[in-house]
Scaffold this motif. Structure first.
Motif, PDB file in Angstrom:
ATOM      1  N   UNK B  25     -13.152  -8.816  -7.186  1.00  0.00           N
ATOM      2  CA  UNK B  25     -12.504  -7.553  -7.547  1.00  0.00           C
ATOM      3  C   UNK B  25     -10.984  -7.704  -7.515  1.00  0.00           C
ATOM      4  N   UNK B  26     -10.311  -7.140  -8.505  1.00  0.00           N
ATOM      5  CA  UNK B  26      -8.873  -7.333  -8.703  1.00  0.00           C
ATOM      6  C   UNK B  26      -8.184  -5.987  -8.736  1.00  0.00           C
ATOM      7  N   UNK B  27      -7.108  -5.832  -7.953  1.00  0.00           N
ATOM      8  CA  UNK B  27      -6.361  -4.575  -7.922  1.00  0.00           C
ATOM      9  C   UNK B  27      -4.870  -4.861  -8.029  1.00  0.00           C
ATOM     10  N   UNK B  28      -4.170  -4.036  -8.806  1.00  0.00           N
ATOM     11  CA  UNK B  28      -2.719  -4.162  -8.952  1.00  0.00           C
ATOM     12  C   UNK B  28      -2.021  -3.023  -8.232  1.00  0.00           C
ATOM     13  N   UNK B  29      -0.921  -3.337  -7.562  1.00  0.00           N
ATOM     14  CA  UNK B  29      -0.140  -2.308  -6.866  1.00  0.00           C
ATOM     15  C   UNK B  29       1.341  -2.464  -7.196  1.00  0.00           C
ATOM     16  N   UNK B  30       2.022  -1.319  -7.313  1.00  0.00           N
ATOM     17  CA  UNK B  30       3.477  -1.348  -7.473  1.00  0.00           C
ATOM     18  C   UNK B  30       4.163  -0.584  -6.340  1.00  0.00           C
ATOM     19  N   UNK B  31       3.347  -0.161  -5.359  1.00  0.00           N
ATOM     20  CA  UNK B  31       3.907   0.476  -4.157  1.00  0.00           C
ATOM     21  C   UNK B  31       2.967   0.218  -2.987  1.00  0.00           C
ATOM     22  N   UNK B  32       3.300   0.768  -1.833  1.00  0.00           N
ATOM     23  CA  UNK B  32       2.591   0.439  -0.598  1.00  0.00           C
ATOM     24  C   UNK B  32       1.109   0.800  -0.636  1.00  0.00           C
ATOM     25  N   UNK B  33       0.307   0.031   0.095  1.00  0.00           N
ATOM     26  CA  UNK B  33      -1.113   0.323   0.296  1.00  0.00           C
ATOM     27  C   UNK B  33      -1.357   0.355   1.807  1.00  0.00           C
ATOM     28  N   UNK B  34      -1.723   1.513   2.318  1.00  0.00           N
ATOM     29  CA  UNK B  34      -1.848   1.665   3.775  1.00  0.00           C
ATOM     30  C   UNK B  34      -3.179   1.155   4.306  1.00  0.00           C
ATOM     31  N   UNK B  35      -4.196   1.142   3.459  1.00  0.00           N
ATOM     32  CA  UNK B  35      -5.514   0.687   3.915  1.00  0.00           C
ATOM     33  C   UNK B  35      -6.330   0.261   2.697  1.00  0.00           C
ATOM     34  N   UNK B  36      -6.507  -1.034   2.552  1.00  0.00           N
ATOM     35  CA  UNK B  36      -7.171  -1.564   1.369  1.00  0.00           C
ATOM     36  C   UNK B  36      -8.622  -1.080   1.270  1.00  0.00           C
ATOM     37  N   UNK B  37      -9.215  -0.702   2.404  1.00  0.00           N
ATOM     38  CA  UNK B  37     -10.604  -0.225   2.383  1.00  0.00           C
ATOM     39  C   UNK B  37     -10.729   1.091   1.633  1.00  0.00           C
TER      40      UNK B  37
END
Lengths: 205, 205
Positions: B25-37
């Protein structure tokens, strides 16, 4: 004058221990050690670099994984390997890095600089880039991919790393070895398995 | 003009995968992620930083071990941890390091510099030293021991390391967090267990 000093330190000094946390049998060196077992030590489990920059090796005769060792304390394997890709915890030989340049404040213009040319492809072919500074991320500085094909060290000594931020396998490159020419990853060291290099820096002492 | 570009990248971009070697599984972020779950991913097993500098954390809500992540490819845990002191292989949250300064060639005099003051003892007491450059070995540069008592970040962002040569636990220090003041190792992060710091460098992006 030298006679007045019974223990001249010279520019390089390393102290190694056969137990973690600077315990067990202790040996001091001011020059290369080709096989620590010849000093009746099975393995090195901690060390202190007191002077100069050193190259440590996984196997005797300066073979296998390479580790740059700068002044400071290394209480266990992970503190100098920076990698657990292998699970063989060994350091069997080490030597001074003679071509590492001196640390110098930026304001000093007369210090000897480290210089290296990176090439996109093996055998010094393709796009090239002359560098004289540290690069924690080659890609952030404009290098197009995660590989370097070949390198020419013009002065000083350098350490290249597999991953960004000075992580993963280390490859020590010196102007006074191989004539400074590293034309294929097979010349980077017996542990090199690919062209992957994502960060690199000068070795200073 | 922005409307002509359907996918503006912005200054930060990170792509994470739930399997090693950029698989799964692939995810893109351009800002903070507090909990990947919360994004239906149990754990991050590989990642690519495509833009900017990021801080990765072992636990959710930016807690636990810290990892500076600069542009490049990180195919597995060891490629970003640089340490196997723990055997918990986790990265659960991450965020951009907003105060990291821009990479600049040495000849450019108008770039914003990173500045920090090191203190020998906690609470900004004892011998002090203002720095604006990278130090792979603090001892080689004249710092008297293997510890730093406290730090004041005046500009930019820095990463401090437990061992020489940028190895071991990482502590990310920023001018825009804690007012740039880190007066005891308890403020360096929940994983900090001692004052030991033997190398440090600027974070640039």
């Amino acid at each position: 004058m030298a006679l007045n000093n019974p223990t001249p330190l010279g520019p390089w000094k390393i102290t190694v221990y056969d137990q973690e946390n600077f315990q067990g049998k202790r040996l001091e060196f001011t020059s290369a050690c080709q096989n620590i077992m010849e000093c009746s030590v099975d393995n090195i489990r901690s060390l202190k670099v007191e002077c100069g920059a050193w190259a440590g090796y996984e196997h005797s005769s300066f073979c296998g994984q390479q580790f740059v060792l700068e002044r400071g304390e290394y209480p266990h394997w992970e503190s100098w390997s920076g990698s657990n890709a292998y699970h063989i915890e060994r350091m069997m030989s080490f030597r001074p890095i003679c071509s590492a340049v001196s640390f110098s404040p930026k304001s000093t213009q007369n210090h000897k600089e480290s210089k290296m040319v990176l090439f996109e492809r093996e055998n010094f072919i393709g796009r090239q880039w002359e560098i004289n500074d540290d690069y924690p991320s080659l890609q952030a500085m404009g290098w197009s991919n995660n590989e370097i094909g070949s390198m020419q060290v013009q002065s000083g000594a350098w350490v290249c790393y597999q991953f960004p931020g000075y992580r993963g396998y280390q490859y020590i490159m010196e102007c006074d070895r191989h004539g400074g020419e590293y034309k294929h990853y097979r010349e980077w060291g017996s542990h090199a398995q690919s062209f992957q290099v994502q960060s690199l820096r000068r070795i200073q002492q």
